[in-house]
Scaffold this motif. Sequence first.
Motif, mmCIF file in Angstrom:
data_model
loop_
_atom_site.group_PDB
_atom_site.id
_atom_site.type_symbol
_atom_site.label_atom_id
_atom_site.label_comp_id
_atom_site.label_asym_id
_atom_site.label_seq_id
_atom_site.Cartn_x
_atom_site.Cartn_y
_atom_site.Cartn_z
ATOM 1 N N LEU A 1 8.735 -1.626 9.859
ATOM 2 C CA LEU A 1 7.489 -1.572 9.100
ATOM 3 C C LEU A 1 6.806 -0.207 9.185
ATOM 4 N N LYS A 2 7.197 0.609 10.172
ATOM 5 C CA LYS A 2 6.646 1.967 10.238
ATOM 6 C C LYS A 2 6.940 2.748 8.968
ATOM 7 N N TYR A 3 8.086 2.440 8.340
ATOM 8 C CA TYR A 3 8.481 3.148 7.125
ATOM 9 C C TYR A 3 7.806 2.565 5.886
ATOM 10 N N LEU A 4 7.022 1.511 6.075
ATOM 11 C CA LEU A 4 6.312 0.875 4.965
ATOM 12 C C LEU A 4 4.801 1.027 5.136
ATOM 13 N N ASN A 5 4.394 2.128 5.749
ATOM 14 C CA ASN A 5 2.976 2.452 5.918
ATOM 15 C C ASN A 5 2.227 1.332 6.647
ATOM 16 N N SER A 6 2.904 0.719 7.615
ATOM 17 C CA SER A 6 2.312 -0.387 8.366
ATOM 18 C C SER A 6 2.461 -0.132 9.869
ATOM 19 N N HIS A 7 1.384 -0.338 10.593
ATOM 20 C CA HIS A 7 1.384 -0.170 12.047
ATOM 21 C C HIS A 7 1.217 -1.541 12.694
ATOM 22 N N VAL A 8 2.130 -1.905 13.595
ATOM 23 C CA VAL A 8 2.066 -3.185 14.291
ATOM 24 C C VAL A 8 1.898 -2.911 15.782
ATOM 25 N N ILE A 9 0.816 -3.440 16.351
ATOM 26 C CA ILE A 9 0.533 -3.266 17.780
ATOM 27 C C ILE A 9 0.527 -4.658 18.414
#
Length: 449
Positions: free
Chosen positions: A97-105
């Motif tokens: 998802l980093k490559y889809l402009n999304s940050h997951v914490i």
Amino acid sequence: MKILHTSDWHLGQSFFTKSRKHEHAAFLQWLLEQVDTYEVDAVIVAGDVFDTGTPPSYARELYHGFIGALQGKQCTLVVLGGNHDSVSVLNESKELLKYLNSHVIPSTYGNIDEQVITLNKRNGDVGAVLCAVPFIRPRDVMVSEAGQSATDKRQLLGDAIKQHYALLYESAVAKRNALLAQKTTNQTNLPIIATGHLTALGVSQSESVRDIYIGTLEGFDAGGFPPADYIALGHIHRPQKVAKTEHIRYSGSPIPLSFDELNTQKQVMLVEFEEDSLQPNLQYQPILTPLEVPRFQAMAVIRGDLQHIENTLNIHEDIANATPDAPVWLCIEVETQDYLTDLQQRIQALLDDKPAEILQLKRVRKQASKALSQQRNVQLSELSVEDVFEARLALEEIVESDEQAETAGRVERIKGLFKEAVFSIQSNVEDLQELETTKSIAESAKEQH
């Protein structure tokens, strides 16, 4: 800079055996429309994306489908793990998802720098710096020692959470100053935003909220939050301010997760930062606009005696407008002095082919007592663990001492030990669920190879 603050989606929730799939799908579509309408730069989901650590496949499809639909809108997505979320489940797609402009914490464990995120505007300019704080598990920030009292643990956890916020905020300030020095924005300053998934002191909860930090931390003091320009919180399902402070907010859940939430208008928060809102102390005064979420499933609570319930069912507007394909979900609370063995059948007969379904039926006795000896014929499912304990404790005769305060202290110690026992059991259950989820992911990966 425009941000949508939402939380507590609880994708995959089973509501008295009913799926919420169509409601969640409708909400996510509505949320995408708000991103377009208000030209939102970033969406922050402050925890509890899923309802359980092992969400059904359709819940994961909704989650990934939303992320896919968000592409092309120049909008950043930030997902924080909540106490219902599995760290392993959120981690499995995090790198992709980093490559889809999304940050997951998923958790606070790991590299602290990954929890300080630069948020860009739609035009690519830097718009804000985010301290991305998910649900903080005690084991990630502190080490319990033998002999610690409940008070000691409460104090240590509160201090550890406060220290974690302070550390992230210090890093965010350093990043902001570096960005300003590099002239990556035309602004004279950048707002700093923080998140959290916890219970703050003094908030109004609902039945669907499960206490976290049981036995150690009943609520986090708002004074422990850093001086961020906006703090986006999750876990409490009713939207509200914290400590009467405008910029510290719970957005609440987007759909009612229990019947007692029906009197609360569901919303997401639109947070806007404008350059002219910068105060003399270099703090921003954000423009906060609640966006009301439509009700995607008709639900109602009807209370009273049998005659009143019958009259209400005959004139209820939602029932009159419903269809057999989309019935109204009902919670019926019957006031009765006597125990009626055929209550379920009587209530069901009142529906008389109406487009409505009874999901919850409660008996409400007049002059009800909390003592178990007086709660005759009450179903165990109608009581919480705490209700049972309090009622059982009420039956005990606590020996009076010379000092009233000493007796009260003995009762509080008993309650404290009970909370610690519940906390220990829930922690072990969560650890087992996390282990089972990790094993399931590993086995699936092994099968694919």
